[in-house]
Each structure stands twice: as C-alpha cells, then as structure tokens.
Design an enzyme around this catalytic site. Structure first.
Site: not given
Length: 259
Positions: A72, A141, A143, A148
């Site tokens: 990314d 979380d 991801h 996400e």
C-alpha cells in the site's frame, strides 16, 4: 494453516526473515527466473527487514533477481515525505540491499489517475508471474494492508478511505497530529494477496491479540479481513507469545505440538 509461536518479537522477526531467505535461496532465482515477494510496512516488519539486511551483508542472500510489490501507499503524501511508504521501504530496507530499483514496485499515491495506477499494479503482478510469497502485517482491527473492516474478501488493488482506528494508530508517525494523517490510501485487495502462492502474516504484541483470535479461532468475516487467509492453501501466521493472549490454551498447545 500454520501458526508459529515464538517467545518474543526478536525471535519472531528472525524466524520470518529466515523463512523468506530460505524461500529465495531454494527458488534459485536468475536472469530468466525472478522470485516475487509481496512486502508490508509498519512497525511489525522492521525486525524482519533488519535480519534480511544482515543476511545480505553477510553474503548469504542476494536480491538481484527478486521483484517486490508493496501492499500500500498513502494518497497525497509526497513521495519524499519521511512517512511515505516509499521513504519507509528505501530507508529501512531497499537502500541496504542489492535490489534493482526497477524491480521494487510501490503504488504511486500521487498518480493523476489513481484507478489506472491500481489497475497497472495488478497488471505488473500478473506480468511478473504472480507473487511467490506475500508477507503482511495486520492492524489491531484485523485489517490486512489497508483492507479495512467491511472490505470485500475478493477485492483487488484500489483506493480506500482509512478507518478512524487506522488514522489514530498512524498518528504516532505524524507527531500525534490527526490532521496530518492521510485519510486515503491505495492498497492491494484481499483477493490480490489471496492469489499469492504463499502468505506469511506477522502478528506481534498484546495489542494484536484479539485480532489474532479473530483471524484463526473464529470464522471468515469481512469485518476482520485477515480471517480470509484461513481459506488460503499456504498460510503461515508468525507471532510472539504476547499476541496469543486471547487464544484458547488448547489452540496454543495444538500449534505448539503439545496436544
């Protein structure tokens, strides 16, 4: 799926680096046969990168015939900004090894046409023959890359809006100032990583423990995108003891071979 549990962060990083090193050496890359590696950023892989640099400096490992694809990049952050993933990769890894800069592929978050940039990235991966080993980390979380919670589990490389949890987690890199943290990023999709022949996920620290529990003890769920790798034929989760705090004792014993 394999879960490899090491005592601490340094040992987990070393195990991961040795695994990558052995995979590259066993592949016997050459001019007509490049090894293709997917790479993450963030704090978790830093120890692994340090070890790989060490193996290179010792003459045990060459990246001359390795192609890399990063997961990314932030949108709108100048390439030479100290917190861009271009800067991160060059400062923490690429400038210390013998990789050809033309073989180190990182998404351009400043491209005029962001969707075209994402499509071209997918095409480059295909032209390279696909990814042999994709290394990733996860957020608290759950991801993977910037996929996400709620992301499609068959998603491809695309533009994503970052969740507030991710923006808060990344604020430490921007002097704790939320207004400086980019709110969008280009990211490979869950499907992009799933296409790799092998996937290795690095998970360390107690703050990632609940995400690891969701990743391996519960079902596949798009709210915890890393859980998708339960369905990959060659996945290794590499973690330290702290990251196992939310797992059942039975699960830990099973993967440690004590059952």
């Amino acid at each position: 799926m394999r879960l490899v549990i090491l005592d601490n962060y340094d040992l987990a990083s070393e195990w991961a680096a040795k695994y990558i090193c052995n995979r590259i050496i066993q592949f016997k890359p050459g001019q007509d046969r490049y090894f293709t590696l997917g790479l993450p950023t963030g704090s978790t892989p830093l120890g692994c990168y340090k070890k790989l640099i060490e193996y290179h400096k010792n003459g045990d490992l060459s990246f001359k015939y390795v192609k890399t694809f990063n997961m990314d990049e932030y949108v709108g952050l100048p390439r030479n900004h100290p917190e861009s993933y271009h800067s991160y990769m060059w400062n923490n890894f690429f400038k210390h090894i013998d990789i050809d800069p033309n073989n180190a592929h990182i998404l351009d978050g400043n491209a005029a046409d962001l969707q075209a940039e994402c499509d071209a990235f997918e095409k480059k991966i295909k032209e390279a023959g696909g990814i042999d080993l994709f290394v990733g980390g996860i957020g608290p979380d759950g991801h993977i890359a910037f996929n996400e919670p709620g992301s499609s589990l068959v998603s491809r490389t695309r533009l994503k809006t970052l969740a507030m949890d991710t923006i808060l987690a990344n604020a430490k890199y921007f002097d704790g100032d939320l207004s400086k943290v980019p709110t969008m990023a280009l990211t490979v999709g869950v499907g992009t990583v799933m296409d790799a022949r092998e996937v290795m996920i690095l998970i360390t620290g107690a703050h990632k423990a609940f995400a690891l529990y969701k990743a391996i003890e519960e079902g596949v769920n798009h709210m915890w995108t890393v859980s998708a790798f339960q369905q990959h034929p060659q996945t290794i989760f590499v973690c330290d003891e702290d990251a196992t705090l939310e797992l059942r004792v039975k699960t830990v014993k099973y993967f440690k071979g004590e059952h």
